[in-house]
Design a protein around this motif. Sequence first.
Motif, short mmCIF file in Angstrom:
data_model
loop_
_atom_site.label_atom_id
_atom_site.label_comp_id
_atom_site.label_asym_id
_atom_site.label_seq_id
_atom_site.Cartn_x
_atom_site.Cartn_y
_atom_site.Cartn_z
N ASN A 80 0.82 -1.21 0.00
CA ASN A 80 0.00 0.00 0.00
C ASN A 80 0.85 1.26 0.00
O ASN A 80 0.34 2.36 0.11
N ALA A 81 2.17 1.06 -0.13
CA ALA A 81 3.10 2.19 -0.24
C ALA A 81 4.46 1.62 -0.64
O ALA A 81 4.74 0.44 -0.40
N ARG A 136 7.97 0.37 3.04
CA ARG A 136 7.39 -0.77 3.75
C ARG A 136 8.03 -0.96 5.12
O ARG A 136 8.17 -2.07 5.63
N ASP A 174 -2.55 2.79 -8.29
CA ASP A 174 -3.48 1.82 -7.71
C ASP A 174 -2.70 0.54 -7.44
O ASP A 174 -2.42 -0.24 -8.35
N PHE A 175 -2.35 0.30 -6.16
CA PHE A 175 -1.52 -0.85 -5.82
C PHE A 175 -2.26 -2.17 -6.04
O PHE A 175 -1.65 -3.18 -6.38
N VAL A 176 -3.56 -2.19 -5.84
CA VAL A 176 -4.32 -3.43 -6.03
C VAL A 176 -4.31 -3.81 -7.52
O VAL A 176 -4.02 -4.95 -7.88
N ASP A 226 -7.77 -3.03 6.12
CA ASP A 226 -7.58 -1.65 5.70
C ASP A 226 -8.20 -1.46 4.32
O ASP A 226 -8.80 -2.37 3.75
N ASP A 227 -8.04 -0.27 3.78
CA ASP A 227 -8.66 0.04 2.49
C ASP A 227 -8.12 -0.86 1.38
O ASP A 227 -8.86 -1.28 0.50
N THR A 228 -6.83 -1.17 1.44
CA THR A 228 -6.23 -2.03 0.41
C THR A 228 -6.88 -3.41 0.42
O THR A 228 -7.25 -3.95 -0.63
N SER A 229 -7.01 -4.01 1.60
CA SER A 229 -7.63 -5.33 1.70
C SER A 229 -9.08 -5.29 1.22
O SER A 229 -9.53 -6.16 0.46
N ARG A 284 -10.55 -3.18 -0.83
CA ARG A 284 -10.66 -2.96 -2.27
C ARG A 284 -10.31 -4.24 -3.04
O ARG A 284 -10.93 -4.55 -4.06
#
Length: 288
Positions: free
Chosen positions: A18-19, A22, A61-63, A85-88, A90
């Motif tokens: 997500n960034a 890490r 967009d990491f996903v 979190d938002d990443t999971s 999404r």
Amino acid sequence: MGMPTDIKVIDCMLGIPNAEDRSDWFAAFRPLIKDAQTLEQFSMPAQYMFKDVPTTGNPGDFVKWTVEQMDRFNIEKALVGWNDDDTSRRAKELYPDRFFFDVPCDPNKGVDEVRRIKRLHSEVGISAISVFPSGTLPQVAINHKYMFPLYTAAAELGIPICLNVGIPGPRIPMETQKVEHLDEVCWFFPDLKIVMRHGAEPWEALAVKLMLKWPNLYYSTSAFAPKHYPKAIIDYANTRGSDKIIYAGYFPMGLSLDRIFGDMPSVPFKDEVWPKFLRENALKVFGL
């Protein structure tokens, strides 16, 4: 024949960053780290073991970026950690057919962690839980009493638990991850599927012996480039253990997919082992 190219791969350890920074990978066990090199120079906790730790280039967009990397190597599904979190969220919402989830757990949290596991199983549909025994704070051994509520919860839910075993990569004590600790757990929880992560070295021969003994014990190849898969594991897969060895990578935590799949064709698995290793064993163990 060598590695087939027409199998839709299931990767049983992959991450969605997500960034680009890490450093939060250290957070849970940073107080255990004492050496200055790790604290001051490493971008990931076991960096001395890995060359060319992958970078993302900060995609917007990491996903989406992660799915694109999977597509390049015919990875149909990947097991990733659920971070709530938002990443999971999404990833689950946008790509429900590409990701399945394990919940990293802390046995020190007792019944509160059990409640969290059951809640996420109901709300998210998690496929596994996982524990990094040497990375808990304080450290908790694989066969310690604090682990048993987690084993019980996973057994009741019918999901596997993934455990780091063997000497840990980060420079922290190893006692909690000795492979011999698995013997008692496999005996006490015969219906619980247990998946070893991160090599089991230098006790890989013992890991094979325990897999021969216990039907509920499995091995995944996470955090190892294929050229470094232990010989004992390859020999076991090619003989009595074709149903027990599961492909897991380590992208982007320490290995690139280019490195993994560049090495993979040189692994001397028998023809009949490849479909089980790359896909079928994961389907069975994680109930996909």
